[in-house]
Structures are given as structure tokens and as C-alpha cells.
Enzyme design. Structure first.
Site, mmCIF file in Angstrom:
data_model
loop_
_atom_site.group_PDB
_atom_site.id
_atom_site.type_symbol
_atom_site.label_atom_id
_atom_site.label_comp_id
_atom_site.label_asym_id
_atom_site.label_seq_id
_atom_site.Cartn_x
_atom_site.Cartn_y
_atom_site.Cartn_z
ATOM 1 N N LYS A 30 0.852 -1.204 0.000
ATOM 2 C CA LYS A 30 0.000 0.000 0.000
ATOM 3 C C LYS A 30 0.877 1.240 0.000
ATOM 4 O O LYS A 30 2.061 1.163 0.364
ATOM 5 C CB LYS A 30 -0.906 0.035 1.232
ATOM 6 C CG LYS A 30 -0.218 -0.069 2.610
ATOM 7 C CD LYS A 30 0.208 1.216 3.255
ATOM 8 C CE LYS A 30 0.825 1.032 4.650
ATOM 9 N NZ LYS A 30 1.545 2.155 5.179
ATOM 10 N N ASP A 161 -2.465 -1.675 10.419
ATOM 11 C CA ASP A 161 -2.712 -1.732 8.969
ATOM 12 C C ASP A 161 -3.353 -3.041 8.520
ATOM 13 O O ASP A 161 -3.731 -3.175 7.359
ATOM 14 C CB ASP A 161 -1.385 -1.582 8.206
ATOM 15 C CG ASP A 161 -0.866 -0.149 8.232
ATOM 16 O OD1 ASP A 161 -1.690 0.770 8.413
ATOM 17 O OD2 ASP A 161 0.348 0.035 8.061
HETATM 18 P P1 ATP Z 1 4.126 -0.385 8.854
HETATM 19 O O1 ATP Z 1 2.944 -1.295 8.514
HETATM 20 O O2 ATP Z 1 4.304 -0.184 10.322
HETATM 21 O O3 ATP Z 1 4.171 0.848 8.040
HETATM 22 P P2 ATP Z 1 6.335 -1.221 7.272
HETATM 23 O O4 ATP Z 1 5.515 -1.277 6.057
HETATM 24 O O5 ATP Z 1 7.252 -0.080 7.424
HETATM 25 O O6 ATP Z 1 5.381 -1.299 8.535
HETATM 26 P P3 ATP Z 1 6.937 -4.014 7.270
HETATM 27 O O7 ATP Z 1 7.376 -4.435 5.913
HETATM 28 O O8 ATP Z 1 5.590 -4.396 7.674
HETATM 29 O O9 ATP Z 1 7.213 -2.468 7.398
HETATM 30 O O10 ATP Z 1 8.034 -4.538 8.322
HETATM 31 C C1 ATP Z 1 8.290 -3.910 9.537
HETATM 32 C C2 ATP Z 1 9.110 -4.846 10.416
HETATM 33 O O11 ATP Z 1 8.280 -5.964 10.742
HETATM 34 C C3 ATP Z 1 10.322 -5.399 9.722
HETATM 35 O O12 ATP Z 1 11.464 -4.696 10.123
HETATM 36 C C4 ATP Z 1 10.389 -6.866 10.122
HETATM 37 O O13 ATP Z 1 11.404 -7.134 11.047
HETATM 38 C C5 ATP Z 1 9.053 -7.168 10.786
HETATM 39 N N1 ATP Z 1 8.258 -8.197 10.065
HETATM 40 C C6 ATP Z 1 7.518 -9.155 10.653
HETATM 41 N N2 ATP Z 1 6.896 -9.915 9.745
HETATM 42 C C7 ATP Z 1 7.248 -9.447 8.536
HETATM 43 C C8 ATP Z 1 6.910 -9.839 7.208
HETATM 44 N N3 ATP Z 1 6.104 -10.878 6.955
HETATM 45 N N4 ATP Z 1 7.436 -9.120 6.196
HETATM 46 C C9 ATP Z 1 8.244 -8.062 6.462
HETATM 47 N N5 ATP Z 1 8.602 -7.666 7.693
HETATM 48 C C10 ATP Z 1 8.111 -8.340 8.738
#
Ligand code: ATP
Length: 321
Positions: A30, A161
Site C-alpha cells: 500500500k 494496517d
Molecule cells: P508499517 O505497517 O508499520 O508501516 P512497514 O511497512 O514499514 O510497517 P513491514 O514491511 O511491515 O514495514 O516490516 C516492519 C518490520 O516488521 C520489519 O522490520 C520486520 O522485522 C518485521 N516483520 C515481521 N513480519 C514481517 C513480514 N512478513 N514481512 C516483512 N517484515 C516483517
């Protein structure tokens, strides 16, 4: 409404009688076209007002569900490439599977493989989307599916989210992520088909960015001052702003350079998504967006030319045997 949950022995035995089943679930990313923080609940959670859209960048989950052998771990998880996300019980897909099986009372063996296409820690919601995809997949496989409203409540327990990714369509997000109002594709400008998403190679911790943001708030009479929520009827231009961007930029100054780079390549607008560190630029023409993404990739920076999807794609199922 409280769902009538099947008992452990009911659901497990009905599932275990069937052969192992494999499902393939695309988990979309997203971007937050705009993100305002409009307040804070007494428990410290931030109240959001955000226009969120699913985009054409995906992780791909492969979930194999079958009867559990005595002594075997109920859930195993692996990621490709191996370091793209944690391959243990901190993975949000693992947590979603444990939550679903625990609440429904399923005792299954689940093998989850995630092919990561969404950079972690970029504000593109990859982890949350993997969690939502896991809930959708298990609910599609279950002999007694949980009603969507209950599944959305469970999703919120996994992260702000996750309900959005269960919903899977453009939405205005409010509350702490649980309020989702539909936004029709026809109300979004067609130029949103020409987006470039860029990840600077370093993720940001959501908690750290919010901490920095809280520290920067003006305090009047002992109360923090937030921006008023938008009425949701302004132009997209007014929408395109992220309250967390100054906090994220102070933690990762190279975001300024990234923003300048996107502008120099012709982006009309550039905004950070979520709590960063990813950014997106909006172009008028798809060809120019693709050229800009190629420019970044040629310099070793993760970038994709993409656009909004109206609805995240469905689950594919087959027998694993
Ligand atoms: P947010 O939804 O808070 O904006 P984001 O999009 O910045 O998060 P994500 O890709 O969801 O980031 O990952 C955030 C952290 O969650 C990562 O640093 C990772 O260690 C952890 N994590 C746990 N499960 C997953 C997954 N399936 N994929 C990616 N990261 C994950």
C-alpha cells in the site's frame, strides 16, 4: 455479534480428514497518499486520518495446511530471499496463523513460505499484508469460516494496517486503523496510475518515527496540538502530505536527497508512505514513471513503476498431494 466457534476436535478432525491443501496468496503493498495524525488515545495509540490505496507490488505466500504429526511444530515459516523478513515467530504471518488457529481451535501443521517482493520497513505495509493474507487463506480453507467483521477485529490485534489489507481496496482510514471508509476508484485521479515507489535501502522503525513525531509536537497548556482531521472532500493535492515525514527525515536525512531525486526526474508530487522510509512520486505519464524507476534501479536503488489496484487479488487453492 459473537461468532459461534467450532470446538477443537470439530474443526481439526474435519480438516485433518482432507488431504494437505496448498494455497497461494498474493499480498499487495500500500501507499498512504496522505497521512495526518489527528490525536492520541489515552492508551498512547495515535489517531490517524489517511487515504490508503493498495498498489501493484506483491509478496507471494504459499501456505500448505495438513494434519499435524506428533511432536512436529505447528507452524514453520521461511522467506525468500532468506533475510528479507524474520523466519520465526516474530513474522507477522506466523503471528496471524497462530492467532487464527488459537482462536478457532485448529491443531494443524502449517508451512508458510513468503517470497518477499515488498521491502520491509519501508511503510509499504508488507508485514501487515502478509498477516492479512494468512488470515484470508486460513479462513478460506476453514470448514467454519469466521465472519468478516470478526476477522477484521482479530486483524487489528495484529497491527493497525492489517484490517486495511483484509479489506483490500482504496479506503479512508480513521481511528487507530479500524475505521475504513470505501473510496471509489472513480474519485481518484487517473494520474495515480503512474506512480514510482522507492525504498532507500534502510528501513525505519515505526515506533521510533512516532516517538520522534511526539517529541516534535507543540504543547499548549500541557496538551499536544495535532492537525485537525481533513473533511475528506479537499483536492488530492491537499491530501498529499504525511505528518510523519519530518520525524522520519530527521532520523534518516537521506530521505531529503531521495525526494529531490524523484522531483528532478519529473515527479509532480513526492510523499513519504506510512512511517517511512519508502517514498512515492506521481507522474503524469506511465512511460516517464517507468523511465524514472529504471534510473533508480540502474543505481542500485529499489524502485518500481506501479499504480493503484481496485481490489487485491484472490486466493488460489489446490491439493498438495
Ligand atoms: P508499517 O505497517 O508499520 O508501516 P512497514 O511497512 O514499514 O510497517 P513491514 O514491511 O511491515 O514495514 O516490516 C516492519 C518490520 O516488521 C520489519 O522490520 C520486520 O522485522 C518485521 N516483520 C515481521 N513480519 C514481517 C513480514 N512478513 N514481512 C516483512 N517484515 C516483517
Amino acid at each position: 455479534m459473537t461468532p459461534v466457534l467450532p470446538t477443537v476436535s470439530d474443526s481439526t478432525s474435519r480438516w485433518a480428514r482432507t488431504r494437505a491443501t496448498r494455497v497461494c496468496v498474493p499480498a499487495g503493498a500500500k501507499v498512504n497518499l496522505g497521512l495526518r495524525i489527528s490525536g492520541m488515545r489515552p492508551d498512547g495509540y495515535h489517531l490517524l486520518d489517511s487515504l490508503v490505496v493498495p498498489i501493484r507490488v506483491f509478496d507471494m505466500l504459499n501456505i500448505c495446511a495438513g494434519p499435524r504429526r506428533v511432536g512436529a511444530a505447528p507452524i514453520s515459516i521461511s522467506c525468500e530471499p532468506p533475510n528479507a523478513a524474520p523466519a520465526n515467530d516474530s513474522n507477522l504471518a506466523w503471528r496471524a496463523a497462530a492467532l487464527y488457529c488459537g482462536r478457532v481451535g485448529l491443531d494443524l501443521a502449517l508451512e508458510i513460505t513468503i517470497r518477499k517482493g515488498i521491502p520491509a520497513g519501508g511503510g509499504f505495509g508488507g508485514g501487515s499484508s502478509d498477516a492479512a493474507a494468512t488470515l484470508r487463506a486460513l479462513n478460506a480453507l476453514s470448514p467454519s469460516p469466521i465472519p468478516p467483521a470478526t476477522l477484521a477485529e482479530w486483524a487489528l490485534d495484529l497491527g493497525a494496517d492489517v484490517p486495511f489489507f483484509l479489506y483490500g481496496r482504496p479506503a479512508r482510514m480513521g481511528g487507530v486503523g479500524e475505521v475504513l471508509e470505501p473510496v471509489s476508484m472513480s474519485s481518484l485521479p487517473s494520474s495515480l496510475a503512474a506512480l514510482v515507489v522507492v525504498f532507500p535501502g534502510v528501513g525505519l522503525s515505526t515506533a521510533e518515527v512516532y516517538g520522534k513525531f511526539d517529541g516534535s509536537l507543540t504543547r499548549v497548556g500541557g496538551k499536544s496540538m495535532f492537525r485537525a482531521p481533513s473533511a475528506g472532500n479537499g483536492s488530492l493535492r491537499e491530501e498529499l502530505r504525511n505528518d510523519l515525514e519530518p520525524a522520519a527525515t530527521s532520523l534518516l536525512p537521506k530521505l531529503k536527497e531521495l525526494k529531490r531525486g524523484l522531483r528532478a526526474l519529473g515527479a509532480r508530487d513526492v510523499v513519504m508512505t506510512g512511517s517511512g522510509s519508502g517514498m512515492f512520486g506521481i507522474w503524469n505519464r506511465g512511460d516517464d514513471a517507468r523511465a524514472a524507476a529504471a534510473w533508480f534501479r540502474a543505481r542500485g536503488v529499489w524502485a518500481r513503476a506501479t499504480g493503484i489496484v481496485e481490489q487485491l487479488p484472490a486466493i488460489e487453492m489446490d491439493d498438495a498431494t
